[in-house]
Design a protein around this motif. Structure first.
Motif, PDB file in Angstrom:
ATOM      1  N   SER A 168      -6.587   0.675  -3.674  1.00  0.00           N
ATOM      2  CA  SER A 168      -7.484  -0.559  -2.906  1.00  0.00           C
ATOM      3  C   SER A 168      -8.192  -0.758  -1.775  1.00  0.00           C
ATOM      4  CB  SER A 168      -6.449  -1.923  -2.943  1.00  0.00           C
ATOM      5  OG  SER A 168      -5.877  -1.805  -4.331  1.00  0.00           O
ATOM      6  N   VAL A 169      -9.147  -0.755  -1.305  1.00  0.00           N
ATOM      7  CA  VAL A 169     -10.138  -0.462  -0.242  1.00  0.00           C
ATOM      8  C   VAL A 169     -10.550  -1.851  -0.357  1.00  0.00           C
ATOM      9  CG1 VAL A 169     -11.487   1.048   0.964  1.00  0.00           C
ATOM     10  CG2 VAL A 169     -10.125   1.941  -1.000  1.00  0.00           C
ATOM     11  N   GLU A 181       1.157  -1.455   0.074  1.00  0.00           N
ATOM     12  CA  GLU A 181       0.191   0.413  -0.116  1.00  0.00           C
ATOM     13  C   GLU A 181       0.808   1.319  -0.232  1.00  0.00           C
ATOM     14  OE1 GLU A 181      -2.360  -0.903   3.378  1.00  0.00           O
ATOM     15  OE2 GLU A 181      -3.994  -1.916   2.544  1.00  0.00           O
ATOM     16  N   THR A 205      -7.927   1.194   4.374  1.00  0.00           N
ATOM     17  CA  THR A 205      -6.496   1.567   3.391  1.00  0.00           C
ATOM     18  C   THR A 205      -5.955   2.213   4.570  1.00  0.00           C
ATOM     19  OG1 THR A 205      -6.343   2.221   1.284  1.00  0.00           O
ATOM     20  CG2 THR A 205      -7.911   4.080   1.790  1.00  0.00           C
ATOM     21  N   SER A 206      -4.855   1.837   3.727  1.00  0.00           N
ATOM     22  CA  SER A 206      -3.076   3.012   3.973  1.00  0.00           C
ATOM     23  C   SER A 206      -3.187   2.647   5.636  1.00  0.00           C
ATOM     24  CB  SER A 206      -3.499   3.850   3.363  1.00  0.00           C
ATOM     25  OG  SER A 206      -1.643   4.596   3.646  1.00  0.00           O
TER      26      SER A 206
END
Length: 516
Positions: free
Chosen positions: A82-83, A38, A131-132
């Motif tokens: 991307s989630v 990520e 995410t992240s």
């Protein structure tokens, strides 16, 4: 729908969403290798919250939009992100039933729409995104009943018309406490008006939105209202738009002011407005716009108890009517031929006890002329009477039709009559025109009744009119619909009490509505 968690439990889950997210942030559900790949994102990517919508017996749409700088275009890098998403049977995600990875794309404002399938009917679920290294608030949603289910109760909240500048979205705090199975929003989610310093709050920007970024910023501002965000996170929504999501009083590809907006310029504006609408609403991929067109009319079934037909009364309507002669012109349309045929087919073929029609604008007649003669409210179905009258003629053979509308910034609850020109005409249905969430602010009630009460004699089909802010709440059962008009004390404060102004009932098999 049956099986709902208690109201206290709902409040705990909503208020504790951030706590649940923080507690679970270490419980990552993707492999380590995927997490390592990520790219770090700015903090606050879930500033716009979460939402769900369009419930099916086995599915639901889950929504979020990544926007660490929501009022300045979003603040995301120009790349696909991307989630991860997860949906579970409990708020602590000990019983996860589905999970996966969605792609938040820059060309769609880094919005995420996950169409989850394989769920159980008439069940509550909890969901979240990640995410992240950042975890979204937790949302709660619900699937529709089994297609053959004919029992139970369906609780629906009807809302519309939330103008940021006219007041706070206070009625949603009360709606949250009432625990609806879903929220039906029938238009004017945002207002395209310029910033004005005379209201309770000020619109972002310096002008009306015309470009995609400008519409994104306006939606993002509305999404930051805490009461609206909490209601989105608490129940699924079924949405449609009216005019202010684009331009006041637009019709088809015709703007309010053609002398100031060329056709090409307005088509570009429609394209931007529809894309921003999709990016911020929990709707399926079938609603991804095709340039200046978006597929919004659709049908949802709630077992055999209720069928909901959601209309689009803007994209296919003839130009805005301005005279009595035009209002009676049989060539003018509100729905267009294809949508009208779709609606009638769905009504006549319906297996449901109740046939609900979500119409952005009022269907019952409004005669503004006191005494002899007629003066109609042209922006509503009164402006397209031939088509309206044909529909009401069909209602005579439809099982329990009930129209749910908005637009007027008033509560206007009416019998639907086969022919409004005939005082003795048969009643064929009922209509609830819901008041606004905040539009028009706190109106002077005495002034309103002084203006409108004299018109009651010319509109005997009206059962209740009122100008408080709020929403309508319906408990739908096989034998009848019990309705409440819920009103807020004020929308000039972010927190205020709400109460029931009136109770009404529609009996199955007995067209019309009565005060209780």
């Amino acid at each position: 729908m049956t099986g709902a968690v208690s109201r206290d439990r709902r409040r705990f889950l909503t208020a504790g969403a951030a706590v649940l997210g923080a507690a679970a942030s270490a419980q990552l559900w993707l492999p380590t290798s995927a997490r390592a790949a990520e790219t770090p994102l700015p903090d606050g990517v879930f500033s716009l919250g979460v939402a769900s919508g369009d419930p099916l017996p086995d599915g639901i749409v889950l929504w979020t939009r990544l926007a660490p700088d929501p009022l300045n275009g979003g603040g995301m890098p120009d790349s696909v992100v991307s989630v991860e998403w997860e949906i579970a049977e409990d708020g602590r995600f000990r019983k996860t039933v589905r999970r996966g990875v969605a792609q938040a794309r820059p060309e769609l404002g880094h919005s995420v729409h996950v169409d989850v399938r394989g769920l159980r009917p008439d069940r509550a679920y909890w969901y979240r995104f990640r995410t992240s290294g950042q975890l979204s608030p937790t949302g709660r949603t619900r699937t529709a009943p089994h297609p053959r289910s004919s029992k139970g109760t369906l609780r629906v909240a009807l809302a519309s018309c939330q103008n940021w500048q006219h007041g706070y979205f206070t009625p949603y705090a009360d709606m949250l406490d009432q625990d609806p199975d879903f929220v039906l929003f029938v238009g004017d989610y945002i207002y395209e008006s310029k910033p004005a310093t005379t209201g309770a709050r000020v619109h972002e920007g310096s002008d009306e939105p015309y470009t995609l970024v400008q519409y994104r910023n306006r939606y993002a501002q509305y999404r930051t209202d805490p009461h609206l965000a909490a209601m989105h996170a608490s129940a699924p929504w079924v949405v449609t738009f009216d005019d202010h999501e684009v331009d006041n009083d637009w019709a088809g590809e015709i703007p309010q002011d053609p002398a100031k907006q060329s056709h090409d310029a307005f088509v570009a504006r429609l394209t931007a407005a529809f894309q921003a609408y999709y990016e911020h609403m929990p709707v399926r991929a079938s609603a991804i716009p095709d340039g200046p067109h978006i597929q919004m009319y659709r049908r949802l079934d709630f077992g055999r108890l209720a069928r909901l037909n959601v209309l689009d009364t803007r994209q296919f309507r003839s130009d805005q009517v301005t005279s009595q002669a035009d209002a009676e012109d049989p060539s003018l349309t509100m729905l267009g031929a294809e949508q009208k045929e779709w609606l009638l087919d769905g009504l006549h073929d319906s297996p449901a006890r109740w046939n609900l029609i979500a119409s952005q604008i009022m269907m019952a007649e409004t005669d503004l002329q006191i005494g002899d003669g007629k003066l109609w409210y042209y922006d509503a179905w009164d402006g397209y009477q031939a088509e309206r009258n044909a529909l009401l003629d069909e209602f005579e053979s439809i099982r329990n039709p009930v129209v749910l509308s908005g637009d007027r910034h008033l509560t206007m609850i009416s019998d639907l009559k086969k022919d409004y020109a005939d005082p003795d005409s048969r009643v064929v249905g009922a209509e609830f025109v819901g008041t606004s969430i905040s539009s028009n602010g706190d109106q002077d009630q005495a002034a309103f009744h002084a203006e409108w009460d004299p018109r009651m004699a010319d509109n005997p089909h009206w059962k209740l009119i009122d100008a408080h802010r709020g929403y309508h709440l319906f408990d739908i059962r096989p034998g009848g619909i019990d309705a409440q008009v819920r009103v807020a004390d004020t929308v000039l404060q972010p927190d205020a009490a709400s109460s029931t102004l009136a109770r009404l009932r529609v009996e199955a098999g007995k067209p019309g509505v009565r005060l209780v």
